[in-house]
Design an enzyme around this catalytic site. Sequence first.
Site, PDB file in Angstrom:
ATOM      1  N   GLU A 155       1.076  -0.962   0.087  1.00 23.82           N
ATOM      2  CA  GLU A 155       0.209   0.321   0.085  1.00 23.82           C
ATOM      3  C   GLU A 155       1.021   1.177   0.033  1.00 23.82           C
ATOM      4  O   GLU A 155       0.567   1.932   0.846  1.00 23.82           O
ATOM      5  CB  GLU A 155      -1.276  -0.042   1.029  1.00 23.82           C
ATOM      6  N   GLU A 260      -5.662 -11.208  -1.139  1.00 24.18           N
ATOM      7  CA  GLU A 260      -7.235 -10.980  -0.255  1.00 24.18           C
ATOM      8  C   GLU A 260      -8.275 -11.208  -0.243  1.00 24.18           C
ATOM      9  O   GLU A 260      -8.786 -10.028  -0.229  1.00 24.18           O
ATOM     10  CB  GLU A 260      -6.225  -9.792   0.353  1.00 24.18           C
TER      11      GLU A 260
HETATM   12  C1  XIL Z   1      -5.390  -6.844   8.075  1.00 23.52           C
HETATM   13  C2  XIL Z   1      -6.078  -8.087   9.134  1.00 23.52           C
HETATM   14  O1  XIL Z   1      -7.396  -8.785   8.356  1.00 23.52           O
HETATM   15  C3  XIL Z   1      -6.859  -7.818  10.240  1.00 23.52           C
HETATM   16  O2  XIL Z   1      -6.740  -9.110  11.731  1.00 23.52           O
HETATM   17  C4  XIL Z   1      -6.105  -5.971  11.251  1.00 23.52           C
HETATM   18  O3  XIL Z   1      -6.774  -6.049  12.401  1.00 23.52           O
HETATM   19  C5  XIL Z   1      -6.042  -5.711   9.858  1.00 23.52           C
HETATM   20  O4  XIL Z   1      -5.348  -5.751   8.989  1.00 23.52           O
HETATM   21  N1  XIL Z   1      -4.729  -5.331   4.097  1.00 23.52           N
HETATM   22  C6  XIL Z   1      -3.632  -6.282   4.567  1.00 23.52           C
HETATM   23  C7  XIL Z   1      -3.632  -6.742   5.257  1.00 23.52           C
HETATM   24  O5  XIL Z   1      -2.570  -5.996   3.608  1.00 23.52           O
HETATM   25  O6  XIL Z   1      -3.122  -7.425   5.800  1.00 23.52           O
HETATM   26  C8  XIL Z   1      -4.696  -6.786   5.980  1.00 23.52           C
HETATM   27  O7  XIL Z   1      -5.211  -7.332   7.075  1.00 23.52           O
HETATM   28  C9  XIL Z   1      -6.305  -5.809   5.165  1.00 23.52           C
HETATM   29  C10 XIL Z   1      -6.022  -4.692   4.495  1.00 23.52           C
END
Ligand code: XIL
Length: 368
Positions: A155, A260
């Site tokens: 990001e 994701e």
């Molecule tokens: C999220 C997790 O799923 C949560 O448990 C945590 O509280 C916050 O992060 N983008 C990403 C991930 O790259 O690492 C994030 O994961 C979701 C958004």
Amino acid sequence: MKTLRLVVILLVVFASESVLAQSLREAVGKYCLIGAAVNQWQSDGQVPEADAVLKRHFNCAVAENCMKPEVLAPAEGIFDFRTADKFISYCQQLGLKATGHCLVWHSQAPDWWFTNGYTAAPVSKEVLKERLIKHIKTVVGHFKGQVIGWDVVNEAIEDDGSFRKSPYYNLLGEEFIEIAFRTAHEADPDAELYYNDYSMAKPSKRDAVCRLIRHLKEKGLRIDGVGMQSHNGLDYPDLKEYEKSIEAFAACGVKVLITELDINVLPNPEGFGGAAVEQNFEFQQKYNPYANGLPKAKQQELDKRWTNLFKLYYKHRNQIGRITLWGVSDENSWLNGWPIKGRTNYPLLFDRNYQAKPVVNEIINIFK
Ligand code: XIL
């Protein structure tokens, strides 16, 4: 008539059984890696239902949180690999390839990271660079040979294509990305290296990511893949734009990774967008309409969205290296708690009892 009916029923049962006999791993796994994000309770071995689903349906996994800097580097000079090491042995036990998430991210960094010692004063450019290099060297070195690849930078680009004004960027400029990729490669020359981000269907973001890939390659740095996080909704992103991004990243000479994946079915609060984890809205009943189950029409809409996405992935199977879902079952998806706490969401392919949803069979059929 009766006999015919019986034959039809038997055929239907037989057909669905034979489809059930296949798994995502057997079907989708023929073309690309198929994985899920695993939380700490699961990788600590406390959730047998998760073990069964992961073993049967997936061939790779990523740690949802325990390999992020705030967990691995809780205090300056201290590394804590206990939970992450358990994740790695969990993957080995279940026959899953592990990927690493993530080395450099403005979020989920420990409190001390961007400050000078324990004062509130911001860290200097030199110290931040030193910390970045030390973290990557230590972490990538620790997991050398145990993960197939790393989300090196997460990001770093805004939706409008500009660099995110994170402390990394503010202090080190865009060079922090080069430093990160160079250091990661030196620490494990065999690991694949990825850039990962959300809202990747946005044209300005797509162009900026392509510029970044080309820039890294021109500098002679290794970059193997681009992660499209894909925290999707029922009507976003526009699949035409999403497909353009798959094609654009592949044309830059890297693997496209869906890193994701989940689908939000709940109404989004006004002002919500993307997947910046800092977003946080107050709970209101109107944002949690399906606490007792999804109405049939919504379920159908959701299934359609899943099959449309997987049809697209199948079409681009030669360009897509991996599809990772952001969680194993609806029960523990982060979308029950983000961007509003306490909701009931249905974003994954396995329900709250870790049972495959019917759409899993449709996905298997697309990839069969
Ligand atoms: C999220 C997790 O799923 C949560 O448990 C945590 O509280 C916050 O992060 N983008 C990403 C991930 O790259 O690492 C994030 O994961 C979701 C958004």
